[in-house]
Design a protein around this motif. Structure first.
Motif, mmCIF file in Angstrom:
data_model
loop_
_atom_site.group_PDB
_atom_site.id
_atom_site.type_symbol
_atom_site.label_atom_id
_atom_site.label_comp_id
_atom_site.label_asym_id
_atom_site.label_seq_id
_atom_site.Cartn_x
_atom_site.Cartn_y
_atom_site.Cartn_z
ATOM 1 N N ALA A 60 0.863 -1.057 -0.075
ATOM 2 C CA ALA A 60 -0.057 -0.075 0.064
ATOM 3 C C ALA A 60 0.884 1.234 -0.094
ATOM 4 O O ALA A 60 1.932 1.204 0.486
ATOM 5 N N THR A 61 0.432 2.250 -0.647
ATOM 6 C CA THR A 61 1.116 3.544 -0.771
ATOM 7 C C THR A 61 0.342 4.604 -0.015
ATOM 8 O O THR A 61 -0.630 4.929 -0.613
ATOM 9 N N ILE A 62 0.862 5.297 0.863
ATOM 10 C CA ILE A 62 0.451 6.609 1.474
ATOM 11 C C ILE A 62 0.730 7.719 0.236
ATOM 12 O O ILE A 62 2.045 7.928 0.015
ATOM 13 N N TRP A 63 -0.114 8.165 -0.626
ATOM 14 C CA TRP A 63 0.341 9.177 -1.669
ATOM 15 C C TRP A 63 0.021 10.455 -1.341
ATOM 16 O O TRP A 63 0.283 11.466 -2.257
ATOM 17 N N GLY A 64 -0.505 10.953 -0.239
ATOM 18 C CA GLY A 64 -0.808 12.296 0.153
ATOM 19 C C GLY A 64 -1.250 12.374 1.532
ATOM 20 O O GLY A 64 -2.027 11.536 2.075
ATOM 21 N N MET A 65 -0.892 13.571 2.169
ATOM 22 C CA MET A 65 -1.223 13.884 3.601
ATOM 23 C C MET A 65 -1.153 15.312 3.807
ATOM 24 O O MET A 65 0.031 15.969 3.218
ATOM 25 N N PHE A 66 -2.020 16.038 4.281
ATOM 26 C CA PHE A 66 -1.817 17.439 4.563
ATOM 27 C C PHE A 66 -2.676 17.686 5.830
ATOM 28 O O PHE A 66 -4.022 17.233 5.959
ATOM 29 N N VAL A 67 -2.256 18.651 6.511
ATOM 30 C CA VAL A 67 -2.815 19.138 7.791
ATOM 31 C C VAL A 67 -2.832 20.565 7.839
ATOM 32 O O VAL A 67 -1.792 21.015 7.584
ATOM 33 N N ARG A 68 -3.816 21.199 8.311
ATOM 34 C CA ARG A 68 -3.999 22.993 8.014
ATOM 35 C C ARG A 68 -3.097 23.075 9.236
ATOM 36 O O ARG A 68 -2.780 22.557 10.265
ATOM 37 N N PRO A 69 -2.428 24.255 8.935
ATOM 38 C CA PRO A 69 -1.506 24.659 10.173
ATOM 39 C C PRO A 69 -2.069 25.090 11.530
ATOM 40 O O PRO A 69 -1.406 24.556 12.408
ATOM 41 N N ASN A 70 -3.248 25.284 11.421
ATOM 42 C CA ASN A 70 -3.914 25.630 12.898
ATOM 43 C C ASN A 70 -4.049 24.296 13.549
ATOM 44 O O ASN A 70 -4.435 24.123 14.774
ATOM 45 N N ALA A 71 -4.048 23.273 12.726
ATOM 46 C CA ALA A 71 -4.363 21.832 13.415
ATOM 47 C C ALA A 71 -3.008 20.973 13.743
ATOM 48 O O ALA A 71 -3.274 19.886 14.229
ATOM 49 N N ARG A 72 -2.018 21.641 13.499
ATOM 50 C CA ARG A 72 -0.742 20.853 13.427
ATOM 51 C C ARG A 72 -0.367 21.010 14.887
ATOM 52 O O ARG A 72 -0.746 22.072 15.671
ATOM 53 N N GLY A 73 0.251 19.937 15.541
ATOM 54 C CA GLY A 73 0.550 19.849 16.883
ATOM 55 C C GLY A 73 -0.592 19.309 17.751
ATOM 56 O O GLY A 73 -0.515 19.416 18.977
ATOM 57 N N THR A 74 -1.695 18.969 17.152
ATOM 58 C CA THR A 74 -3.058 18.448 17.959
ATOM 59 C C THR A 74 -3.422 17.125 18.140
ATOM 60 O O THR A 74 -4.017 16.679 18.597
ATOM 61 N N GLY A 75 -2.545 16.310 17.539
ATOM 62 C CA GLY A 75 -2.607 15.082 17.296
ATOM 63 C C GLY A 75 -3.323 14.321 16.096
ATOM 64 O O GLY A 75 -3.259 13.351 15.783
ATOM 65 N N LEU A 76 -3.876 15.320 15.501
ATOM 66 C CA LEU A 76 -4.613 14.914 13.916
ATOM 67 C C LEU A 76 -3.916 14.271 13.167
ATOM 68 O O LEU A 76 -4.190 13.159 12.533
ATOM 69 N N SER A 77 -2.343 14.718 13.091
ATOM 70 C CA SER A 77 -1.562 14.142 12.186
ATOM 71 C C SER A 77 -1.474 12.604 12.342
ATOM 72 O O SER A 77 -1.330 11.432 11.583
ATOM 73 N N SER A 78 -1.236 12.277 13.638
ATOM 74 C CA SER A 78 -1.044 10.939 14.094
ATOM 75 C C SER A 78 -2.284 10.119 14.070
ATOM 76 O O SER A 78 -2.222 8.949 13.621
ATOM 77 N N HIS A 79 -3.386 10.813 14.322
ATOM 78 C CA HIS A 79 -4.561 9.874 14.059
ATOM 79 C C HIS A 79 -4.906 9.598 12.496
ATOM 80 O O HIS A 79 -5.298 8.534 12.367
ATOM 81 N N LEU A 80 -4.649 10.482 11.863
ATOM 82 C CA LEU A 80 -4.860 10.392 10.414
ATOM 83 C C LEU A 80 -3.888 9.077 9.915
ATOM 84 O O LEU A 80 -4.204 8.151 9.053
ATOM 85 N N LEU A 81 -2.513 9.281 10.396
ATOM 86 C CA LEU A 81 -1.621 8.179 9.749
ATOM 87 C C LEU A 81 -1.912 6.796 10.443
ATOM 88 O O LEU A 81 -1.955 5.891 9.598
ATOM 89 N N ASN A 82 -2.477 6.862 11.488
ATOM 90 C CA ASN A 82 -2.940 5.671 12.117
ATOM 91 C C ASN A 82 -3.842 5.026 11.475
ATOM 92 O O ASN A 82 -4.250 3.656 11.303
#
Length: 142
Positions: A60-82
């Motif tokens: 499987a290939t992760i082909w794209g990821m983006f988190v808006r600057p105001n949501a960075r550092g909130t844990g959203l990136s980790s949740h999306l990646l998981n």
């Protein structure tokens, strides 16, 4: 894509000119996860595509990821990646991605999730005459 063109393999100009039918086809063939705030505004997104042909169905290939600057550092990136990892390992034994070498925050996120660097694609991207390396990373099923 406009603010950080070096962070994406695609260009804003190319993507903005794609027909909606092609964009829709991409989304339908992949798994796409979004993260929303309390007002139901989209704050982040990640896409993962499982190999389609017989010889690469295990990847499987992760082909794209983006988190808006105001949501960075909130844990959203980790949740999306998981969410993407869980989806990938439903049917695959390896998940791969690439990240521009200058994006240290993304590289740390992927490393914390267990991804290991396995190659460097030198001068993989050219943005306004500046070349950027991409780090190829993979996560293997246990």
């Amino acid at each position: 894509m406009q603010r950080h063109p070096e962070a994406f393999g695609a260009s804003y100009k190319d993507e903005a000119n794609l027909p909606l039918s092609l964009v829709s086809e991409r989304i339908v063939s992949a798994a796409v996860f979004g993260g929303f705030n309390d007002s139901q505004a989209l704050e982040g997104v990640i896409g993962i595509l499982k190999g389609q042909s017989e010889k690469v169905r295990h990847i499987a290939t992760i082909w794209g990821m983006f988190v808006r600057p105001n949501a960075r550092g909130t844990g959203l990136s980790s949740h999306l990646l998981n969410a993407a990892i869980n989806e990938g390992f439903r049917d695959c034994r390896s998940i791969r991605l690439s990240v521009v070498s200058t994006n240290s925050a993304a590289r740390r996120l992927y490393q914390r999730a267990g991804f290991a660097e396995w190659a460097i694609d030198r001068a993989a991207l050219c943005v306004d005459g500046v070349f950027y390396d991409e780090i190829l990373m993979r996560l293997e099923a246990e």
